[in-house]
Design a protein around this motif. Sequence first.
Motif, PDB file in Angstrom:
ATOM      1  N   CYS A 270      -0.102 -14.084   3.555  1.00  0.00           N
ATOM      2  CA  CYS A 270       1.241 -14.396   3.076  1.00  0.00           C
ATOM      3  C   CYS A 270       1.199 -14.750   1.596  1.00  0.00           C
ATOM      4  CB  CYS A 270       1.834 -15.556   3.873  1.00  0.00           C
ATOM      5  SG  CYS A 270       3.522 -15.977   3.389  1.00  0.00           S
ATOM      6  N   THR A 271       2.152 -14.209   0.847  1.00  0.00           N
ATOM      7  CA  THR A 271       2.245 -14.526  -0.570  1.00  0.00           C
ATOM      8  C   THR A 271       3.704 -14.395  -1.004  1.00  0.00           C
ATOM      9  OG1 THR A 271       1.323 -14.060  -2.755  1.00  0.00           O
ATOM     10  CG2 THR A 271       1.882 -12.158  -1.385  1.00  0.00           C
ATOM     11  N   TYR A 272       3.959 -14.700  -2.256  1.00  0.00           N
ATOM     12  CA  TYR A 272       5.304 -14.575  -2.816  1.00  0.00           C
ATOM     13  C   TYR A 272       5.267 -13.578  -3.971  1.00  0.00           C
ATOM     14  CZ  TYR A 272       6.047 -18.946  -0.279  1.00  0.00           C
ATOM     15  OH  TYR A 272       6.115 -19.901   0.688  1.00  0.00           O
ATOM     16  N   VAL A 273       6.294 -12.750  -4.033  1.00  0.00           N
ATOM     17  CA  VAL A 273       6.445 -11.840  -5.169  1.00  0.00           C
ATOM     18  C   VAL A 273       7.681 -12.295  -5.929  1.00  0.00           C
ATOM     19  CG1 VAL A 273       6.614  -9.455  -5.940  1.00  0.00           C
ATOM     20  CG2 VAL A 273       5.462  -9.978  -3.772  1.00  0.00           C
ATOM     21  N   LYS A 274       7.444 -12.834  -7.124  1.00  0.00           N
ATOM     22  CA  LYS A 274       8.532 -13.419  -7.900  1.00  0.00           C
ATOM     23  C   LYS A 274       9.514 -12.356  -8.388  1.00  0.00           C
ATOM     24  CE  LYS A 274       5.718 -17.294  -9.531  1.00  0.00           C
ATOM     25  NZ  LYS A 274       5.170 -17.986 -10.725  1.00  0.00           N
ATOM     26  N   PRO A 275      10.749 -12.757  -8.681  1.00  0.00           N
ATOM     27  CA  PRO A 275      11.725 -11.791  -9.212  1.00  0.00           C
ATOM     28  C   PRO A 275      11.238 -11.196 -10.519  1.00  0.00           C
ATOM     29  CG  PRO A 275      12.530 -14.054  -9.392  1.00  0.00           C
ATOM     30  CD  PRO A 275      11.322 -14.104  -8.522  1.00  0.00           C
ATOM     31  N   GLY A 276      11.443  -9.892 -10.653  1.00  0.00           N
ATOM     32  CA  GLY A 276      11.035  -9.199 -11.873  1.00  0.00           C
ATOM     33  C   GLY A 276       9.556  -8.888 -11.948  1.00  0.00           C
ATOM     34  N   GLN A 277       8.802  -9.165 -10.863  1.00  0.00           N
ATOM     35  CA  GLN A 277       7.357  -8.955 -10.900  1.00  0.00           C
ATOM     36  C   GLN A 277       6.886  -8.039  -9.771  1.00  0.00           C
ATOM     37  OE1 GLN A 277       5.072 -12.554 -11.246  1.00  0.00           O
ATOM     38  NE2 GLN A 277       6.332 -13.390 -12.897  1.00  0.00           N
ATOM     39  N   GLN A 278       5.577  -7.707  -9.816  1.00  0.00           N
ATOM     40  CA  GLN A 278       4.957  -6.868  -8.808  1.00  0.00           C
ATOM     41  C   GLN A 278       3.665  -7.524  -8.327  1.00  0.00           C
ATOM     42  OE1 GLN A 278       4.313  -3.199 -10.969  1.00  0.00           O
ATOM     43  NE2 GLN A 278       6.262  -2.331 -10.276  1.00  0.00           N
ATOM     44  N   LEU A 279       3.237  -7.142  -7.142  1.00  0.00           N
ATOM     45  CA  LEU A 279       1.933  -7.533  -6.629  1.00  0.00           C
ATOM     46  C   LEU A 279       1.125  -6.250  -6.450  1.00  0.00           C
ATOM     47  CD1 LEU A 279      -0.128  -9.505  -5.317  1.00  0.00           C
ATOM     48  CD2 LEU A 279       1.000  -9.017  -3.121  1.00  0.00           C
ATOM     49  N   ALA A 280       0.016  -6.139  -7.182  1.00  0.00           N
ATOM     50  CA  ALA A 280      -0.832  -4.948  -7.109  1.00  0.00           C
ATOM     51  C   ALA A 280      -2.163  -5.308  -6.443  1.00  0.00           C
ATOM     52  CB  ALA A 280      -1.069  -4.377  -8.497  1.00  0.00           C
ATOM     53  N   LEU A 281      -2.481  -4.600  -5.357  1.00  0.00           N
ATOM     54  CA  LEU A 281      -3.732  -4.820  -4.626  1.00  0.00           C
ATOM     55  C   LEU A 281      -4.631  -3.600  -4.824  1.00  0.00           C
ATOM     56  CD1 LEU A 281      -2.203  -6.182  -1.285  1.00  0.00           C
ATOM     57  CD2 LEU A 281      -3.005  -7.504  -3.252  1.00  0.00           C
ATOM     58  N   GLU A 282      -5.830  -3.820  -5.349  1.00  0.00           N
ATOM     59  CA  GLU A 282      -6.734  -2.722  -5.667  1.00  0.00           C
ATOM     60  C   GLU A 282      -7.837  -2.589  -4.611  1.00  0.00           C
ATOM     61  OE1 GLU A 282      -8.270  -3.033  -9.586  1.00  0.00           O
ATOM     62  OE2 GLU A 282      -6.298  -2.983 -10.564  1.00  0.00           O
ATOM     63  N   TYR A 283      -8.116  -1.340  -4.249  1.00  0.00           N
ATOM     64  CA  TYR A 283      -9.174  -1.053  -3.279  1.00  0.00           C
ATOM     65  C   TYR A 283     -10.086   0.023  -3.861  1.00  0.00           C
ATOM     66  CZ  TYR A 283      -6.471  -3.764   0.036  1.00  0.00           C
ATOM     67  OH  TYR A 283      -5.797  -4.793   0.660  1.00  0.00           O
ATOM     68  N   ASP A 284     -11.366  -0.285  -3.968  1.00  0.00           N
ATOM     69  CA  ASP A 284     -12.348   0.677  -4.460  1.00  0.00           C
ATOM     70  C   ASP A 284     -12.864   1.498  -3.282  1.00  0.00           C
ATOM     71  OD1 ASP A 284     -12.384   0.062  -7.240  1.00  0.00           O
ATOM     72  OD2 ASP A 284     -13.437  -1.799  -6.759  1.00  0.00           O
ATOM     73  N   ILE A 285     -12.499   2.756  -3.246  1.00  0.00           N
ATOM     74  CA  ILE A 285     -12.888   3.653  -2.154  1.00  0.00           C
ATOM     75  C   ILE A 285     -14.085   4.491  -2.608  1.00  0.00           C
ATOM     76  CG2 ILE A 285     -12.118   5.511  -0.647  1.00  0.00           C
ATOM     77  CD1 ILE A 285     -10.763   2.777  -0.176  1.00  0.00           C
ATOM     78  N   THR A 286     -15.152   4.442  -1.839  1.00  0.00           N
ATOM     79  CA  THR A 286     -16.384   5.143  -2.242  1.00  0.00           C
ATOM     80  C   THR A 286     -16.624   6.443  -1.479  1.00  0.00           C
ATOM     81  OG1 THR A 286     -17.619   3.781  -0.657  1.00  0.00           O
ATOM     82  CG2 THR A 286     -17.503   2.993  -2.940  1.00  0.00           C
ATOM     83  N   HIS A 287     -15.942   6.635  -0.342  1.00  0.00           N
ATOM     84  CA  HIS A 287     -16.165   7.840   0.469  1.00  0.00           C
ATOM     85  C   HIS A 287     -14.865   8.630   0.625  1.00  0.00           C
ATOM     86  CE1 HIS A 287     -20.207   6.592   1.710  1.00  0.00           C
ATOM     87  NE2 HIS A 287     -19.710   5.387   1.905  1.00  0.00           N
ATOM     88  N   PRO A 288     -14.917   9.945   0.392  1.00  0.00           N
ATOM     89  CA  PRO A 288     -13.732  10.777   0.655  1.00  0.00           C
ATOM     90  C   PRO A 288     -13.312  10.668   2.120  1.00  0.00           C
ATOM     91  CG  PRO A 288     -15.422  12.016  -0.539  1.00  0.00           C
ATOM     92  CD  PRO A 288     -16.063  10.742  -0.088  1.00  0.00           C
ATOM     93  N   LYS A 289     -12.015  10.823   2.365  1.00  0.00           N
ATOM     94  CA  LYS A 289     -11.412  10.781   3.705  1.00  0.00           C
ATOM     95  C   LYS A 289     -11.384   9.386   4.317  1.00  0.00           C
ATOM     96  CE  LYS A 289     -10.825  15.144   3.292  1.00  0.00           C
ATOM     97  NZ  LYS A 289      -9.477  15.640   2.886  1.00  0.00           N
ATOM     98  N   THR A 290     -11.688   8.364   3.507  1.00  0.00           N
ATOM     99  CA  THR A 290     -11.478   7.000   3.979  1.00  0.00           C
ATOM    100  C   THR A 290      -9.978   6.799   4.224  1.00  0.00           C
ATOM    101  OG1 THR A 290     -13.402   6.097   2.829  1.00  0.00           O
ATOM    102  CG2 THR A 290     -11.639   4.555   3.346  1.00  0.00           C
ATOM    103  N   ILE A 291      -9.651   6.049   5.258  1.00  0.00           N
ATOM    104  CA  ILE A 291      -8.244   5.825   5.602  1.00  0.00           C
ATOM    105  C   ILE A 291      -7.855   4.393   5.248  1.00  0.00           C
ATOM    106  CG2 ILE A 291      -6.556   5.725   7.477  1.00  0.00           C
ATOM    107  CD1 ILE A 291      -8.213   7.827   8.943  1.00  0.00           C
ATOM    108  N   ILE A 292      -6.762   4.269   4.504  1.00  0.00           N
ATOM    109  CA  ILE A 292      -6.177   2.953   4.235  1.00  0.00           C
ATOM    110  C   ILE A 292      -4.947   2.805   5.128  1.00  0.00           C
ATOM    111  CG2 ILE A 292      -5.141   1.416   2.525  1.00  0.00           C
ATOM    112  CD1 ILE A 292      -6.576   2.912   0.346  1.00  0.00           C
TER     113      ILE A 292
END
Length: 375
Positions: A270-292
């Motif tokens: 759980c988190t809050y996304v303030k007005p006028g802002q974004q939440l960016a979550l980064e995932y480093d994928i090392t293998h092709p065909k990985t499913i998110i």
Amino acid sequence: MAEPSEKELISIKMFRKMVYDLELTESELTDMGLLVWLRARDMDLKKAYDMLKTCLEWRKLHDIANILEWDPPPSYSTEFQYRISGEDHNNSPVCFLPYGNWDVRSIIETGEKETWLKYTDKLFGTLFDQIAKQSKAKNKIITQFVVIIDCKGFTMRQLASFGSIDSVLEVVRRFEANYPESLKAAYAVNAPFIFNILFNLVKPLLSKRTLGKVEIYGSNDRKWKPVLLKNIDAIHLPILYGGTDPFNFTYTDKGKPSSDRSAEPEEFLCTYVKPGQQLALEYDITHPKTIIKWTFKTNDYDIGFSVNFNKKLTVFPYNRVDCHIQPEQGMLVCDNPGKYILTFDNSYSKMTRKTLHYYINTTLPIDVLEDKPST
């Protein structure tokens, strides 16, 4: 379908001799019955023969001759409604298909893909049975049908499911391979913007002849109702589509996965996304065909969502999601290794903070999992 030209009649005569070894019905051996295969392969006799032979093998494999005797699961009649009723100005039957209300994703996620595909086979079988009845009733040769596809209700949730998209594409493949020249016209109405993404996946599977018969319209019925009425009398069109027929589909709740394990409440972050802002979550994928895979919801308001690859390429298009009404689920097959960024967007809101609950996981491709040593 247009009557054969003199040149085509010569090809039909030659083709009829070629197919003597195939077990064709009397109607399939008529000029029009043979012409569909020839036109589908641009009058190339060898290609038309191969297409017809492959189709007959497919029919035998899937017992298409007895498809009308098969009873689908009872729930399908409400979950995947359609109606074959009326005719166009040339007596071709009309099929009404509320595709936007078809929750293909949920049924595929329950492991019923083959059952659902068989259901679509029966749909086509029912259509061609009606064409045969129409031909007899009108005492004329009728070979084609018209379909009105209502896309109202089609959501990103369906588009985000690989299984759902793959199943729909399989239906298109089957149709193109086994029912050539049977489509007279297809009108997709109430199509949201994201429907174009699906259609772009379908396009490469359609022949130029089929593609030329498809028309797509948005929600502005002032544009598409006159088109329907130009080709179909008002008595054969429901009021919803500009006609006088009072019929309407009875819609059910949709969009709820029936069996796929959703994230439990305790698994959500759980988190809050303030007005006028974004939440960016980064995932480093090392293998092709990985499913998110993702599941997310908000407390009271919608939120924007998209996925980008290496900060430049959009791989899951931006959409404002009403996940305060129902949790949003989706998945993405990562074709290439790299950085995938899932962005929750509240930049359009000037005053409202969004309470976001989310659960995201990644699954390695099967070949990688099989190679991993057991512990």
